[in-house]
Design an enzyme around this catalytic site. Structure first.
Site, short mmCIF file in Angstrom:
data_model
loop_
_atom_site.label_atom_id
_atom_site.label_comp_id
_atom_site.label_asym_id
_atom_site.label_seq_id
_atom_site.Cartn_x
_atom_site.Cartn_y
_atom_site.Cartn_z
N LYS A 22 3.67 11.67 0.27
CA LYS A 22 3.99 10.69 -0.77
C LYS A 22 3.51 11.18 -2.13
O LYS A 22 4.12 10.88 -3.16
CB LYS A 22 3.37 9.33 -0.44
N CYS B 248 -3.50 -7.98 0.85
CA CYS B 248 -4.08 -6.83 1.58
C CYS B 248 -5.60 -6.73 1.47
O CYS B 248 -6.23 -6.19 2.37
CB CYS B 248 -3.42 -5.52 1.15
N MET B 249 -6.20 -7.22 0.40
CA MET B 249 -7.62 -6.92 0.18
C MET B 249 -8.52 -8.15 0.01
O MET B 249 -9.73 -7.99 -0.12
CB MET B 249 -7.77 -6.08 -1.10
N MET C 232 -6.42 -3.05 6.11
CA MET C 232 -5.67 -4.28 6.43
C MET C 232 -5.86 -4.81 7.85
O MET C 232 -5.73 -6.00 8.08
CB MET C 232 -4.17 -4.05 6.17
N GLY D 135 -5.66 -0.65 -0.27
CA GLY D 135 -4.30 -0.32 0.11
C GLY D 135 -3.52 0.31 -1.03
O GLY D 135 -3.08 1.46 -0.97
N GLN D 136 -3.39 -0.44 -2.11
CA GLN D 136 -2.64 0.07 -3.26
C GLN D 136 -3.58 0.79 -4.22
O GLN D 136 -4.78 0.52 -4.26
CB GLN D 136 -1.99 -1.07 -4.01
S1 SF4 Z 1 -3.13 8.85 -3.12
FE1 SF4 Z 1 -2.47 8.32 -1.06
S2 SF4 Z 1 -0.27 8.52 -1.12
FE2 SF4 Z 1 -1.06 9.65 -2.88
S3 SF4 Z 1 -1.30 11.75 -2.15
FE3 SF4 Z 1 -3.25 10.72 -1.85
S4 SF4 Z 1 -3.20 9.98 0.25
FE4 SF4 Z 1 -1.10 10.45 -0.34
#
Ligand code: SF4
Length: 752
Positions: free
Chosen positions: A80, A169-170, A339, A376-377
């Site tokens: 990602k 989520c938190m 979560m 999470g975010q």
């Molecule tokens: S912040 Fe999360 S989504 Fe982005 S590279 Fe690191 S582990 Fe992957």
């Protein structure tokens, strides 16, 4: 394009099993190197790991994103992370403001769109007062944006109806920390990984959801093979494959397990009496309830002896005893969760008990030891929790119900006394219920997609349909945009400037490097423009990202969140800074509450829980409590939900990446024994029905799940998994119970 996971990883030149990559990987097969004009420091905009990046530009475009070698992530990114580049340039970016006319969203000027939004807000307030409007934000906004929205709505408009997707989520972790330590956010840092001798991972699939942090854990396992890993998860996840001990727990019984471990630690004497004596107090219910004693806890835990709860938890008593033993004998236990622990109606109790295990054993405030919830975010912590952009909160740990805190913020914001409402506003799920009931008539929804991410989503889509709704989140046209009356296109990540945080309390500056598409604008610009039209321009004096950041530093000064020393100049220079950081000379704090490390810890000794009035952290006597939804003959199975490595949340972003479209996300993991009883084979369509709704997915018989438990991804763009999930809330944190819903699973006959 249909790709297997192996083919996809090959496409991206990924060699490790989790899809991690870094410059210089052996077997690198990426496309030919693209010439880069200039490199710029930045941070990944996806998960709360907060990987630091360097971004390569050429011809005014981002052409490369790599892990920053000097960052905590040591140059690594997951798949990602690389996609930060791709998502800027997918074809259907939102580019123009729109207003709904005769049922259709049509392109208009910014002035017309903002005038329409402001008129709608004014009309709603004329009918129902300030509480007839709301702001629903996101952990993906920059800190300056969440801070400004919070100020506009709580200080300007006069409503505390300010909440966001971090509530989903938190919230249980935030309430857990605040009630135990007096202040939110974890105490440790990622460097603790190199010192831990036990990793206790509960309700977190780190190998897929925080993969770069997990790779640091694996580094530790490679260099110190005696290190132990306990994973508590109803699924045999990729994380569980690294476990010394995997407790495949029945969903929703974490409090019973953690209580049983506490019982066992006390029974075997694997606790730290000196630490308990000096730094811990015992309570039941709330922080101001009458103090209890260690003996009260011991008596309370009699009902949680391992053999008494083993059956409830779906574990053996020997497994529970072994988990407690490994925790108790470890020199440094580091727990991680997210979560899986938070998204249940006992989420706060589970968080409190996780922290209690550390307090009973003195496993906190030392290198490698501590309770560490993962965000999470990317900016749920720094952007939303720290800035107090939740319906009960005010910036830097203040709360709306405390007169002193309100007065503090009224003074700092230059408001007349009494301006900020003393009543908590509506949190996420009740906010959308209030839209359904017609009580909230206008809402500004930024950087999130509640039409897909709320539990029991169909119910709350009705609310969005009814309300006059402004959606500005839309870097893309989302499901939520379908309910918009005004649609405002937003810039994202390197198209605008701001600060993002991550799980270890580290703040990073994201600089504007490229222009947004079409007429898209930053969320900060949008908030200021709307604020002006609503008559609050004077309140929003800080209008640039740097000016807002400086104001936010000033608001944090003297609190337990002190960021005063984090100047823009330092954030430009450094790979992030961790708070507390009260002076411009301070290097940032790795371990909070530790005298000599944390500048706010003034007492001498092992630790100073300075955010608590008596300097002592609280161990709560926490009941497991009944399930909100029992299994019945109509709904005999448990649905739990989660994520996979390649996709992100509702796949608004990752679902648009051509290379990821071949990754299957529309399946239901079901135990092979359960599948056999139903006569369901792999790939056949099954219908999952809860008391709220149904979703159809392809069956994937798998030993990853326990008998009686089925698992679905939250990413599906074709099917609404959240039609079936539960909107029961934790009574303290108001976080919904996504991880636990009673369902019926049936084979779908052809043609039906
Ligand atoms: S912040 Fe999360 S989504 Fe982005 S590279 Fe690191 S582990 Fe992957």
């Amino acid at each position: 394009m249909n790709l297997t996971r192996r083919e996809l990883l090959h496409y991206f030149g990924v060699t490790a099993a989790t899809g991690l990559m870094g410059p210089g990987c052996i077997g690198w097969t990426r496309e030919e190197a693209i010439p880069v004009d200039s490199w710029h420091k930045s941070v990944c905009r996806f998960c709360g790991s907060g990987c630091e990046t360097r971004v390569g530009l050429r011809g005014g475009k981002v052409v490369k994103v790599e892990g920053l070698q000097a960052g905590w992530n040591r140059g690594r990114l997951c798949i990602k992370g690389l996609l930060n580049r791709e998502i800027l340039y997918v074809s259907d970016r939102a580019q123009y403001p729109m207003v709904r006319k005769d049922g259709q969203l049509v392109r208009v000027s910014w002035d017309e769109a903002l005038d329409a939004a402001a008129a709608g807000f004014r009309e709603a307030m004329a009918q129902g007062g300030p509480d007839a409007v709301a702001f629903y934000g996101s952990g993906q906004l920059f800190t300056q944006e969440s801070y400004t929205a919070n100020k506009l709505f709580k200080g300007g408009i006069g409503t505390n109806n300010v909440d966001g997707n971090p509530r989903l989520c938190m919230a249980s972790a935030a309430f857990g920390y605040k009630s135990v330590f007096g202040a939110d956010e974890p105490s440790g840092c990622y460097d603790d990984i190199e010192h831990a001798t036990l990793f206790f991972v509960i309700g977190a699939n780190m190998a897929e959801c925080h993969p770069v942090v997990w790779e640091r854990v694996r580094d530790r396992l490679r260099t110190a093979p005696e290190t132990r890993v306990i994973v508590v998860d109803p699924r045999r996840t990729p994380t569980a494959r690294d476990a010394t001990l995997h407790l495949q727990i029945r969903p929703g019984t974490d409090v019973a397990l953690l209580n049983a471990m506490a019982y066992e630690l006390l029974r075997t004497g694997l606790v730290d009496p000196a630490f308990i004596n000096d730094f811990v107090t015992f309570r039941k219910g709330t922080a101001d309830s009458p103090p209890l004693t260690l003996e009260d806890l011991r008596a309370f835990l009699e009902d949680y002896a391992p053999e008494k709860v083993a059956n409830l938890c779906g574990l053996s008593s020997a497994e529970i005893r072994e988990a407690a033993r490994l925790f108790g004998i470890s020199q440094a236990a580091l727990s991680f969760w997210t979560m899986g622990l938070n998204q249940q109606t006992h989420g706060v109790a589970a968080n409190r008990m996780m922290m209690a295990l550390h307090l009973l054993t003195g496993q906190i405030g030392r290198p490698g030891a501590g309770p560490f919830s993962l965000t999470g975010q990317t900016n749920a912590g720094g952007g939303v929790r720290d800035t107090g952009s939740l319906s009960h909160a005010l910036p830097a740990g203040r709360v709306v119900t405390k007169e002193h805190d309100r007065q503090d913020m009224e003074r700092l914001w230059g408001l007349p006394e009494g301006r900020i409402s003393p009543h908590p506003g509506l949190s996420a799920v009740p906010l959308f219920e209030a839209m359904r009931e017609g009580k909230v008539r206008a809402a500004l929804v930024m950087a999130t997609n509640p039409a897909r991410s709320l539990p029991n989503a169909d119910r709350y889509r009705v609310g969005m349909e009814k309300a006059f709704l402004v959606v500005s989140d839309s870097i893309f046209p989302t499901d939520t945009a379908q309910y918009a009356d005004v649609f405002l296109p937003a810039a994202m990540w390197a198209e605008k400037e701001g600060v993002l945080s991550q799980s270890e309390r580290r703040y990073h500056l994201v600089e504007k490097l490229v222009e947004p598409p079409g007429e898209a604008r930053s969320d900060l610009d949008i908030l200021v423009a709307l604020g002006e039209r609503l008559g609050h321009g004077a309140l929003l004096k800080a209008r640039t990202p740097e000016a807002v950041w400086d104001e936010w530093r000033m608001v944090s000064a003297g609190t337990t969140y002190d960021f005063s020393g984090m100047t823009y100049a330092r954030l430009k220079e450094l790979p992030g800074l961790t708070w507390p950081c009260p002076t411009e000379q301070h290097p940032g704090t790795c371990r909070r509450y530790v005298p000599g490390e944390d500048p706010l810890a003034k007492k001498e000794g092992r630790i100073d829980f300075y955010a608590r009035p008596d300097g002592r952290a609280i161990v709560y006597l926490s009941e497991q409590g009944p399930f909100r939804e029992s299994l019945t003959s109509d709904y005999p199975m448990t649905l739990t939900t989660g994520r996979r490595l390649e996709h992100w949340h509702t796949a608004t972003l990752t679902g648009r990446i051509a290379q990821l479209k071949g990754i299957d996300i529309d399946y239901l993991e079901i135990h092979p024994g359960d599948a056999a009883v139903m006569g369901v084979k792999e790939g056949e369509l099954v219908q999952v029905t809860s008391a709220r709704g149904t979703v159809r997915l392809k069956a994937l018989p798998s030993m990853r799940v326990r008998p009686g438990v089925v698992f679905a991804l939250m990413h599906s763009t074709e099917h609404l998994v959240n039609a079936a999930t539960s909107d029961y809330l934790d009574p303290t944190s108001a976080q919904p119970e996504y991880k636990l819903a009673a369902v019926r699973v049936e084979r779908v006959k052809e043609g039906t």
